[in-house]
Design a protein around this motif. Structure first.
Motif, short mmCIF file in Angstrom:
data_model
loop_
_atom_site.label_atom_id
_atom_site.label_comp_id
_atom_site.label_asym_id
_atom_site.label_seq_id
_atom_site.Cartn_x
_atom_site.Cartn_y
_atom_site.Cartn_z
N UNK A 1 1.23 -1.25 0.39
CA UNK A 1 -0.41 0.13 -0.16
C UNK A 1 0.91 1.31 0.02
N UNK A 2 0.64 1.73 -0.41
CA UNK A 2 1.19 3.57 -0.98
C UNK A 2 1.30 4.16 0.17
N UNK A 3 1.82 4.76 0.47
CA UNK A 3 1.57 6.24 1.80
C UNK A 3 0.83 7.04 1.58
N UNK A 4 0.85 7.42 -0.07
CA UNK A 4 -0.64 8.90 0.10
C UNK A 4 -2.53 7.84 0.63
N UNK A 5 -2.53 6.36 -0.14
CA UNK A 5 -3.38 5.24 0.44
C UNK A 5 -3.54 5.25 2.12
N UNK A 6 -2.49 4.66 2.84
CA UNK A 6 -2.12 4.65 3.84
C UNK A 6 -3.26 5.74 4.73
N UNK A 7 -2.17 7.45 3.78
CA UNK A 7 -2.88 8.86 4.44
C UNK A 7 -4.39 9.01 4.33
N UNK A 8 -5.03 8.49 2.97
CA UNK A 8 -6.15 8.84 2.78
C UNK A 8 -7.20 7.85 4.27
N UNK A 9 -6.76 6.62 4.32
CA UNK A 9 -7.24 5.19 4.76
C UNK A 9 -7.32 6.55 6.63
N UNK A 10 -6.17 6.61 6.90
CA UNK A 10 -5.85 7.12 8.47
C UNK A 10 -7.21 8.46 7.99
N UNK A 11 -7.30 9.05 7.19
CA UNK A 11 -8.22 10.24 8.08
C UNK A 11 -9.05 10.20 7.70
N UNK A 12 -9.99 8.46 6.94
CA UNK A 12 -11.01 8.30 7.00
C UNK A 12 -10.96 8.30 8.35
N UNK A 13 -10.54 6.76 8.81
CA UNK A 13 -10.58 6.62 10.34
C UNK A 13 -10.45 7.53 11.39
N UNK B 1 -19.52 5.47 6.82
CA UNK B 1 -19.60 5.44 5.49
C UNK B 1 -18.43 5.28 4.34
N UNK B 2 -18.21 6.67 4.67
CA UNK B 2 -16.70 6.86 3.83
C UNK B 2 -15.87 6.21 4.68
N UNK B 3 -15.72 5.69 6.30
CA UNK B 3 -14.64 4.83 6.55
C UNK B 3 -14.96 3.67 6.27
N UNK B 4 -16.10 2.22 6.09
CA UNK B 4 -16.27 1.54 5.19
C UNK B 4 -15.82 1.70 3.79
N UNK B 5 -15.86 2.30 3.40
CA UNK B 5 -15.40 1.97 2.28
C UNK B 5 -14.32 2.44 1.93
N UNK B 6 -13.17 3.28 2.79
CA UNK B 6 -11.84 3.06 2.67
C UNK B 6 -11.25 2.42 3.09
N UNK B 7 -12.02 1.17 4.41
CA UNK B 7 -11.49 -0.13 4.93
C UNK B 7 -11.76 -1.04 3.91
N UNK B 8 -12.58 -1.26 3.25
CA UNK B 8 -13.17 -2.42 1.87
C UNK B 8 -11.55 -1.76 1.43
N UNK B 9 -11.49 -0.85 0.92
CA UNK B 9 -10.04 -1.11 -0.22
C UNK B 9 -8.69 -1.75 0.16
N UNK B 10 -8.97 -1.68 1.52
CA UNK B 10 -7.85 -2.60 2.43
C UNK B 10 -8.02 -3.95 2.54
N UNK B 11 -9.47 -4.37 2.00
CA UNK B 11 -9.12 -5.81 2.19
C UNK B 11 -9.50 -6.40 1.07
N UNK B 12 -9.07 -5.79 0.18
CA UNK B 12 -8.58 -6.04 -1.25
C UNK B 12 -7.66 -7.05 -1.84
#
Length: 109
Positions: free
Chosen positions: A1-13, A98-109
């Motif tokens: 996972x890229x740093x940018x992806x991590x940052x967007x998920x961490x922000x949503x969390x 809802x936004x957070x669930x969507x971000x988390x789902x991307x981590x499970x793929x």
């Protein structure tokens, strides 16, 4: 996972955790707390798992996918419950969940 992806998920969390904590606190002040019981319980569950996953991602746990799956499930449950209530804090929480669930789902793929 890229740093940018991590940052967007961490922000949503983080945003979800804050929204759930706010909703939790506001629900405790509602007149009919019995009606808000499930919302309050799920706010706590959701805030806790979001905070934990945020920390786990930052320390690069090997369990990100599994934790993200659990987090997405809890976020969806909390968001669904909050949508049932017309209070502004519940509606904002539902949106963050809802936004957070969507971000988390991307981590499970």
């Amino acid at each position: 996972m890229s740093h940018e992806q991590n940052e967007s998920v961490i922000e949503a969390l983080h945003e979800c955790m804050v929204a759930c904590n706010h909703c939790y606190d506001a629900c405790l002040k509602e007149e009919d707390m019995n009606m808000m019981e499930e919302c309050i319980r799920l706010d706590r569950e959701c805030a806790d798992i979001c905070a934990y996953l945020e920390q786990a991602i930052s320390r690069e746990t090997p369990f990100i996918s599994e934790l993200a799956q659990v987090c997405a499930t809890i976020c969806e449950a909390c968001g669904s419950e909050c949508k049932k209530h017309q209070h502004e804090h519940c509606q904002k929480c539902a949106e963050a969940c809802s936004k957070c669930a969507e971000a988390c789902r991307k981590l499970t793929m």
